[in-house]
Enzyme design. Structure first.
Site: not given
Ligand code: F6R
Ligand code: MG
Ligand code: MG
Length: 363
Positions: A11, A18, A227, A230
């Site tokens: 990614d 995302h 973190y 994923k």
């Molecule tokens: C799951 C993923 C998304 C982000 C979510 C929050 O693997 O990548 O669900 O965790 O969109 O992202 P931030 O914290 O960057 O706003």
């Molecule tokens: Mg992503």
């Molecule tokens: Mg992904």
């Protein structure tokens, strides 16, 4: 001729958020890999599942080859530069290191590879997932290679009747074990029923030790210690002629079993099989998705892809997945929709506990 099939993914920026992939990143990947076609590579395909860029490559260099891994790394670096220019979301998020050091393993990208003598006809299925973890393949691999209620060939086909051996990795302790099935299916299930920790890495046919399946097992949070998104794993499965038929390889995905991932990598959700055009996790950043690209190899040339899970026979699984998604979503922040605390990739819990520490009284 021995062919190596390498699937390397990362990614390097989502569009938007995302949820999906910007076409410019796919174009860069195609251009860069195209320069190596007929040189380092026999053939290649570029796909995406959600926000993950998937490089599917064939060559004769064997697994863990430095030149192949460097090629993939360079594609991700170049793509990241473009992602930054376009201000895509989380640009370069899976590239955990600044400089390449011989192998992309441990550097962020996910890798599934296998080397084999191409058979008279060589059907391969390449599975790609978004918004879930490497252990997501455990259930499907068990069904394909050890469950006769799913794979009829385990009973009917004399060439499969001796069963398969599973190589299981303990991602916490960095250990591996080989478990021979059907003899050891109870032992196997004792481990792989805990997919956050135990992951099937390879499957081999017992009668001749032939490799049948290979997965990516990187856990970004274990690598980075925090973190960083994923892992969104990939998997290669060979099919037919003494291996599970294409339809037996796909059959496990007719049931949208529960996986960990989804929103913020912190929720259980149904693993929804979709076609390439639906690989765009949007509701609550999900639900977790899986696509499958089917190929026939021909001297290493990738004839395909065929969009295997788009078929109407998976419509019911999609419907069920959406019903399960409704059911789980109504739990909001309650387990088991939300992962248990030790499985949570990132959480405000330690902060809340600290804040309220002084207000707790003995009971
Ligand atoms: C799951 C993923 C998304 C982000 C979510 C929050 O693997 O990548 O669900 O965790 O969109 O992202 P931030 O914290 O960057 O706003
Ligand atoms: Mg992503
Ligand atoms: Mg992904």
């Amino acid at each position: 001729m021995k062919v190596t099939l390498s699937v390397i993914k990362a990614d390097i920026g989502g569009f938007p958020g995302h949820s999906s992939m910007h076409p410019a990143l796919m174009e860069i990947a195609r251009q860069e890999l195209g320069k190596q076609k007929g040189k380092l590579l026999i053939d290649f395909k570029v796909l995406h599942c959600g926000d993950d860029l998937e490089l599917i490559m064939t060559h004769t260099k064997g697994v863990d080859n430095k030149l192949i891994h460097k090629l993939a790394w360079d594609v991700f670096v170049k793509g990241t530069a473009e992602a930054k220019k376009l201000k895509l979301y989380g640009a370069g998020q899976d590239l955990l290191k600044d400089t390449f050091s011989g192998n992309v393993k441990g550097m962020g990208p996910g890798v599934a590879e296998m080397e084999f003598e191409e058979r008279k006809s060589e059907p391969v299925m390449i599975f790609m997932a978004d918004k879930t973890e490497p252990g997501a393949w455990n259930y499907a691999l068990y069904k394909m290679f050890a469950d006769p209620f799913s794979t009829a060939g385990l009973v009917i086909d004399p060439n499969m009747h001796d069963g398969f051996t599973f190589e299981v990795h303990d991602l916490f302790e960095h250990k591996k074990v080989l478990l021979k099935c059907p003899e050891e299916i109870y032992d196997l299930l004792a481990f792989i029923g805990q997919p956050a920790r135990y992951v099937v890495k390879h499957v081999f046919r017992n009668s001749d030790k032939m490799i049948a399946a290979s997965t990516s097992t990187q856990r970004l949070s274990l690598l980075a210690g925090r973190y960083v998104g994923k892992d969104d794993p990939v998997m290669i499965v060979r099919a037919q002629s003494g291996l599970p038929a294409v339809g037996e390889v796909l059959e496990p995905f007719s049931f949208p079993y529960t996986v960990a991932g989804w929103m913020r990598g912190s929720h259980h959700g149904p693993f929804m099989p979709v076609g390439f055009d639906q690989a765009t996790p949007s509701r609550f950043d999900g639900p977790p998705r899986v696509i499958c690209a089917g190929f026939q190899l021909s001297g290493g040339v990738l004839e395909g892809p065929c969009d295997m899970l788009k078929d109407v026979s998976f419509d019911r699984a999609r419907k069920m997945a959406n019903e399960i998604a409704d059911y789980l979503r109504r739990h909001g922040p309650f387990e088991p929709h939300r992962l248990s605390a030790d499985e949570m990739e990132y959480t405000t819990l330690p902060g809340v506990i600290k804040k309220l520490e002084k207000r707790f009284r003995k009971i």
